[in-house]
Design a protein around this motif. Sequence first.
Motif, short mmCIF file in Angstrom:
data_model
loop_
_atom_site.label_atom_id
_atom_site.label_comp_id
_atom_site.label_asym_id
_atom_site.label_seq_id
_atom_site.Cartn_x
_atom_site.Cartn_y
_atom_site.Cartn_z
N MET A 1 -15.61 32.08 11.04
CA MET A 1 -16.13 30.77 11.67
C MET A 1 -17.70 30.91 12.05
O MET A 1 -17.82 31.99 12.43
N THR A 2 -18.37 29.90 11.60
CA THR A 2 -19.78 30.06 11.94
C THR A 2 -20.14 29.28 13.44
O THR A 2 -19.22 28.72 13.72
N ARG A 3 -21.05 29.95 14.01
CA ARG A 3 -21.46 29.24 15.56
C ARG A 3 -21.64 27.77 15.22
O ARG A 3 -21.17 26.98 16.26
N GLN A 4 -22.37 27.23 14.13
CA GLN A 4 -22.49 25.79 13.97
C GLN A 4 -21.61 24.95 13.62
O GLN A 4 -21.20 23.95 14.56
N LEU A 5 -20.30 25.33 12.99
CA LEU A 5 -18.94 24.80 12.83
C LEU A 5 -18.18 24.83 14.13
O LEU A 5 -17.64 23.78 14.52
N GLY A 6 -18.17 25.86 14.91
CA GLY A 6 -17.43 26.00 16.22
C GLY A 6 -18.21 24.86 17.12
O GLY A 6 -17.31 24.29 17.90
N GLU A 7 -19.31 24.80 16.99
CA GLU A 7 -20.26 23.80 18.19
C GLU A 7 -19.68 22.41 17.58
O GLU A 7 -19.25 21.43 18.54
N ILE A 8 -19.72 22.17 16.27
CA ILE A 8 -19.21 20.74 15.88
C ILE A 8 -17.94 20.53 16.30
O ILE A 8 -17.65 19.33 16.73
N LEU A 9 -16.94 21.40 15.94
CA LEU A 9 -15.39 21.06 16.40
C LEU A 9 -15.32 20.83 17.96
O LEU A 9 -14.45 20.06 18.27
N LYS A 10 -16.06 21.67 18.65
CA LYS A 10 -15.90 21.59 20.25
C LYS A 10 -16.60 20.04 20.48
O LYS A 10 -15.86 19.61 21.33
N LYS A 11 -17.68 19.73 19.99
CA LYS A 11 -18.23 18.58 20.45
C LYS A 11 -17.26 17.09 19.87
O LYS A 11 -17.16 16.17 20.54
N THR A 12 -16.81 17.41 18.73
CA THR A 12 -15.83 16.41 18.43
C THR A 12 -14.54 16.39 18.99
O THR A 12 -14.22 15.06 19.25
N ALA A 13 -14.14 17.48 19.52
CA ALA A 13 -12.84 17.27 20.41
C ALA A 13 -13.22 16.55 21.57
O ALA A 13 -12.50 15.96 22.34
N ALA A 14 -14.62 16.79 22.13
CA ALA A 14 -14.95 16.44 23.50
C ALA A 14 -15.10 14.88 23.31
O ALA A 14 -15.00 14.12 24.38
N GLN A 15 -15.37 14.50 22.24
CA GLN A 15 -15.73 13.01 22.00
C GLN A 15 -14.24 12.41 21.91
O GLN A 15 -14.21 11.05 21.53
N GLY A 16 -13.07 12.91 22.11
CA GLY A 16 -11.74 12.14 22.08
C GLY A 16 -11.20 12.06 20.62
O GLY A 16 -10.46 11.33 20.41
#
Length: 347
Positions: free
Chosen positions: A112-127
């Motif tokens: 897991m890259t830090r960038q991908l992890g952040e993208i997945l977290k932000k995507t989840a936060a957007q519902g």
Amino acid sequence: MTSARTFSDSLQGRNIKPARHDEGLEGTTSRVGFLLLSNFSLPSFTQSLDTLVTANLIQAHAFEFVIFGLTEEDVLSDLGIPIGVNQVIDAANTAQLDALIVCGGLRTPCNMTRQLGEILKKTAAQGVALGGLWNGAWFLAEAGLLDGYRCAIHPEQRLALTEIAPTTQVTNVTHMVDRDRLTAASPNGAFYMLLEWIRGLYGCGLVNGVVDILAFDMTRVRAVTGARYRNLSPSLQEVISLMEANLEDPLQVDQLAHYAGKSRRQIERLFSEQLGTTPQRHYLELRITEARRLLQHSSLSVIEVGLACGFVTSSHFSKCYTEYFGHRPSKEIRLDRRMDPLYRKTP
């Protein structure tokens, strides 16, 4: 056009009219993103894609999809076949999705890259609902997005996922839909995972339509039939099985009752109480449904289809078919997947 007769509840969902791409049907369009990781499982990905495209054959524009990559380069699948991407993934272009599915495979590195992890977290936060194919669930768990969820993952990665996500319930099933998390451990699991998700979006009718189109082997037909009738009494299940096994040469109700060890009155009462219909009507609807399937997915002529479904004369077949579908059997849409205009990719 002649108005169509309504099917009884038990078969109504199997007889949704396929929609042409130019019919302009109104309704919701759900957008699905697929993130392809290196050595992703091509069978799992294509099974998922085929399920959505088949749904579009029945309900026009039900789904749109976009293929993401970590870079602009083609992504090499586990079969050595490169697949092109539409966009490089970032949190901005996943915000409009209804679901984002991370596509992994047996040889996909669990890095897991830090960038991908952040993208997945932000995507989840957007519902946005998040999914994972094969070992895709590992990446969701590594980002902390499976805490308190149940999930499915290929057996090779179950132990690794358990170690990084102790609050995640790692199951041994092929697929799992837990609220807004969709995970599958195999190509078959991907199919049933998406069916369950589609059911939540559009109802059982569309799901049954997809299954009828893709259920080309008898194993799946039996499984689906069993699931559809599992709440019925054993006697009624037996009668329906007799009907399904004798479509070309239909049995009389007295014969069905004799083979089931019941009286005609008992059989009629079972159909009335448990299906809200009569044996004769259910039998006819089974035959008409099979006739529609054969017209859509075979090269048989209208006369051949009618005979295969127990209609002695073409005029009787045409009359019954028109009553249910509002058009003659000769006007039925012959589905040709090679000319399918409903692959709706987002550029």
